[in-house]
Write a protein that holds these residues in place. Structure first.
Motif, PDB file in Angstrom:
ATOM      1  N   ILE A   1       0.888  -1.164   0.000  1.00  0.00           N
ATOM      2  CA  ILE A   1       0.000   0.000   0.000  1.00  0.00           C
ATOM      3  C   ILE A   1       0.922   1.208   0.000  1.00  0.00           C
ATOM      4  CG2 ILE A   1      -1.792   1.275   1.226  1.00  0.00           C
ATOM      5  CD1 ILE A   1      -2.730  -1.376   2.398  1.00  0.00           C
ATOM      6  N   PHE A   2       1.009   1.838  -1.150  1.00  0.00           N
ATOM      7  CA  PHE A   2       2.004   2.880  -1.361  1.00  0.00           C
ATOM      8  C   PHE A   2       2.025   3.882  -0.225  1.00  0.00           C
ATOM      9  CE2 PHE A   2       4.015   6.564  -3.164  1.00  0.00           C
ATOM     10  CZ  PHE A   2       5.056   6.002  -3.873  1.00  0.00           C
ATOM     11  N   PRO A   3       3.198   4.140   0.332  1.00  0.00           N
ATOM     12  CA  PRO A   3       4.540   3.686  -0.013  1.00  0.00           C
ATOM     13  C   PRO A   3       5.052   2.537   0.871  1.00  0.00           C
ATOM     14  CG  PRO A   3       4.735   5.571   1.417  1.00  0.00           C
ATOM     15  CD  PRO A   3       3.241   5.271   1.272  1.00  0.00           C
ATOM     16  N   PHE A   4       4.150   1.803   1.483  1.00  0.00           N
ATOM     17  CA  PHE A   4       4.543   0.795   2.463  1.00  0.00           C
ATOM     18  C   PHE A   4       4.382  -0.629   1.941  1.00  0.00           C
ATOM     19  CE2 PHE A   4       2.689   4.440   4.736  1.00  0.00           C
ATOM     20  CZ  PHE A   4       3.815   4.865   5.430  1.00  0.00           C
ATOM     21  N   ILE A   5       5.180  -1.529   2.505  1.00  0.00           N
ATOM     22  CA  ILE A   5       4.991  -2.966   2.331  1.00  0.00           C
ATOM     23  C   ILE A   5       4.639  -3.498   3.713  1.00  0.00           C
ATOM     24  CG2 ILE A   5       6.074  -5.186   1.807  1.00  0.00           C
ATOM     25  CD1 ILE A   5       7.841  -3.710  -0.227  1.00  0.00           C
ATOM     26  N   ILE A   6       3.470  -4.082   3.826  1.00  0.00           N
ATOM     27  CA  ILE A   6       2.994  -4.612   5.102  1.00  0.00           C
ATOM     28  C   ILE A   6       3.175  -6.124   5.079  1.00  0.00           C
ATOM     29  CG2 ILE A   6       0.989  -4.831   6.634  1.00  0.00           C
ATOM     30  CD1 ILE A   6      -0.047  -2.225   5.165  1.00  0.00           C
TER      31      ILE A   6
ATOM     32  N   LEU B   1       0.683   4.452 -12.000  1.00  0.00           N
ATOM     33  CA  LEU B   1      -0.747   4.731 -12.210  1.00  0.00           C
ATOM     34  C   LEU B   1      -1.269   5.815 -11.259  1.00  0.00           C
ATOM     35  CD1 LEU B   1      -2.053   1.128 -12.863  1.00  0.00           C
ATOM     36  CD2 LEU B   1      -2.069   3.050 -14.462  1.00  0.00           C
ATOM     37  N   LEU B   2      -0.348   6.494 -10.610  1.00  0.00           N
ATOM     38  CA  LEU B   2      -0.688   7.589  -9.691  1.00  0.00           C
ATOM     39  C   LEU B   2      -1.529   7.100  -8.513  1.00  0.00           C
ATOM     40  CD1 LEU B   2      -1.362  10.358 -12.346  1.00  0.00           C
ATOM     41  CD2 LEU B   2       0.801   9.806 -11.173  1.00  0.00           C
ATOM     42  N   ILE B   3      -1.270   5.910  -8.072  1.00  0.00           N
ATOM     43  CA  ILE B   3      -1.758   5.242  -6.870  1.00  0.00           C
ATOM     44  C   ILE B   3      -3.248   4.899  -6.905  1.00  0.00           C
ATOM     45  CG2 ILE B   3      -1.849   5.317  -4.351  1.00  0.00           C
ATOM     46  CD1 ILE B   3       0.764   7.188  -4.794  1.00  0.00           C
ATOM     47  N   LEU B   4      -4.132   5.856  -6.780  1.00  0.00           N
ATOM     48  CA  LEU B   4      -5.568   5.536  -6.694  1.00  0.00           C
ATOM     49  C   LEU B   4      -6.089   4.770  -7.916  1.00  0.00           C
ATOM     50  CD1 LEU B   4      -8.153   5.645  -5.045  1.00  0.00           C
ATOM     51  CD2 LEU B   4      -8.592   7.903  -6.038  1.00  0.00           C
TER      52      LEU B   4
ATOM     53  N   TYR C   1      -5.569   0.965  -7.626  1.00  0.00           N
ATOM     54  CA  TYR C   1      -6.505   0.207  -6.787  1.00  0.00           C
ATOM     55  C   TYR C   1      -7.848   0.005  -7.499  1.00  0.00           C
ATOM     56  CZ  TYR C   1      -3.044   1.021  -3.186  1.00  0.00           C
ATOM     57  OH  TYR C   1      -1.881   1.058  -2.483  1.00  0.00           O
ATOM     58  N   ILE C   2      -8.269   1.002  -8.245  1.00  0.00           N
ATOM     59  CA  ILE C   2      -9.520   0.882  -8.993  1.00  0.00           C
ATOM     60  C   ILE C   2      -9.384  -0.188 -10.082  1.00  0.00           C
ATOM     61  CG2 ILE C   2     -11.108   2.084 -10.556  1.00  0.00           C
ATOM     62  CD1 ILE C   2     -10.395   4.668  -8.900  1.00  0.00           C
ATOM     63  N   LEU C   3      -8.306  -0.106 -10.861  1.00  0.00           N
ATOM     64  CA  LEU C   3      -8.079  -1.094 -11.918  1.00  0.00           C
ATOM     65  C   LEU C   3      -7.870  -2.494 -11.348  1.00  0.00           C
ATOM     66  CD1 LEU C   3      -5.784   0.880 -14.377  1.00  0.00           C
ATOM     67  CD2 LEU C   3      -8.164   0.184 -14.721  1.00  0.00           C
ATOM     68  N   TYR C   4      -7.164  -2.577 -10.223  1.00  0.00           N
ATOM     69  CA  TYR C   4      -6.923  -3.864  -9.570  1.00  0.00           C
ATOM     70  C   TYR C   4      -8.261  -4.505  -9.189  1.00  0.00           C
ATOM     71  CZ  TYR C   4      -4.552  -7.234  -6.482  1.00  0.00           C
ATOM     72  OH  TYR C   4      -4.067  -8.379  -5.884  1.00  0.00           O
ATOM     73  N   GLY C   5      -9.114  -3.721  -8.541  1.00  0.00           N
ATOM     74  CA  GLY C   5     -10.422  -4.228  -8.120  1.00  0.00           C
ATOM     75  C   GLY C   5     -11.309  -4.602  -9.292  1.00  0.00           C
TER      76      GLY C   5
ATOM     77  N   PHE D   1      -1.810  -7.230 -12.735  1.00  0.00           N
ATOM     78  CA  PHE D   1      -0.742  -6.750 -11.855  1.00  0.00           C
ATOM     79  C   PHE D   1      -0.084  -7.913 -11.107  1.00  0.00           C
ATOM     80  CE2 PHE D   1      -3.951  -3.328 -12.116  1.00  0.00           C
ATOM     81  CZ  PHE D   1      -3.191  -2.407 -12.826  1.00  0.00           C
ATOM     82  N   GLU D   2      -0.887  -8.876 -10.692  1.00  0.00           N
ATOM     83  CA  GLU D   2      -0.346 -10.063 -10.019  1.00  0.00           C
ATOM     84  C   GLU D   2       0.436 -10.935 -11.000  1.00  0.00           C
ATOM     85  OE1 GLU D   2      -0.112 -10.455  -6.926  1.00  0.00           O
ATOM     86  OE2 GLU D   2      -1.597  -9.003  -6.233  1.00  0.00           O
ATOM     87  N   ARG D   3      -0.071 -11.049 -12.211  1.00  0.00           N
ATOM     88  CA  ARG D   3       0.615 -11.874 -13.209  1.00  0.00           C
ATOM     89  C   ARG D   3       2.015 -11.326 -13.479  1.00  0.00           C
ATOM     90  NH1 ARG D   3      -2.255 -12.550 -18.316  1.00  0.00           N
ATOM     91  NH2 ARG D   3      -0.864 -14.289 -18.562  1.00  0.00           N
ATOM     92  N   GLU D   4       2.133 -10.008 -13.610  1.00  0.00           N
ATOM     93  CA  GLU D   4       3.462  -9.423 -13.815  1.00  0.00           C
ATOM     94  C   GLU D   4       4.344  -9.663 -12.600  1.00  0.00           C
ATOM     95  OE1 GLU D   4       5.990  -5.307 -14.427  1.00  0.00           O
ATOM     96  OE2 GLU D   4       3.874  -5.148 -13.863  1.00  0.00           O
TER      97      GLU D   4
END
Length: 101
Positions: free
Chosen positions: A8-13, A39-42, A45-49, A71-74
């Motif tokens: 979750i930009f800029p963090f890895i949890i 993708l300028l962050i927001l 998340y929209i495209l991912y969903g 995104f996961e495939r890459e």
């Protein structure tokens, strides 16, 4: 399926502190950070969903829907290449978007 880690930009949890030494996992999540940034962050998340929902409709299966998110495939395809981010071109996830059911 539970996530071991999440970017979750800029963090890895991470789920566990010991995962800090898992270079493949960290590289996978760093690929997601780069995707989010380009993708300028927001919009990421929209495209991912939307990609997940489309895949869920197509495959009728959560696991197939998740693993076929472009995104996961890459990220999965390149997570073991620790030099990938240095040579990665912007929008490298684009060719991963179309997978046949």
């Amino acid at each position: 399926m539970s996530a071991n880690a999440m970017a979750i930009f800029p963090f890895i949890i991470l789920q566990h502190k010991a995962q800090k030494t898992n270079t493949t996992l960290i590289n996978h999540e760093r690929i997601h950070l780069q995707q989010q940034l380009e993708l300028l962050i927001l919009p990421f998340y929209i495209l991912y969903g939307l990609n997940y929902l489309w895949n869920l409709y197509r495959f009728k299966n959560h696991y197939l829907a998740y693993f076929n998110i472009c995104f996961e495939r890459e990220a999965y395809a390149n997570e073991s290449d620790l030099g990938y981010l240095k040579k990665r071109k912007w929008f490298s996830w684009w060719p991963y978007r179309a997978e046949k059911p």
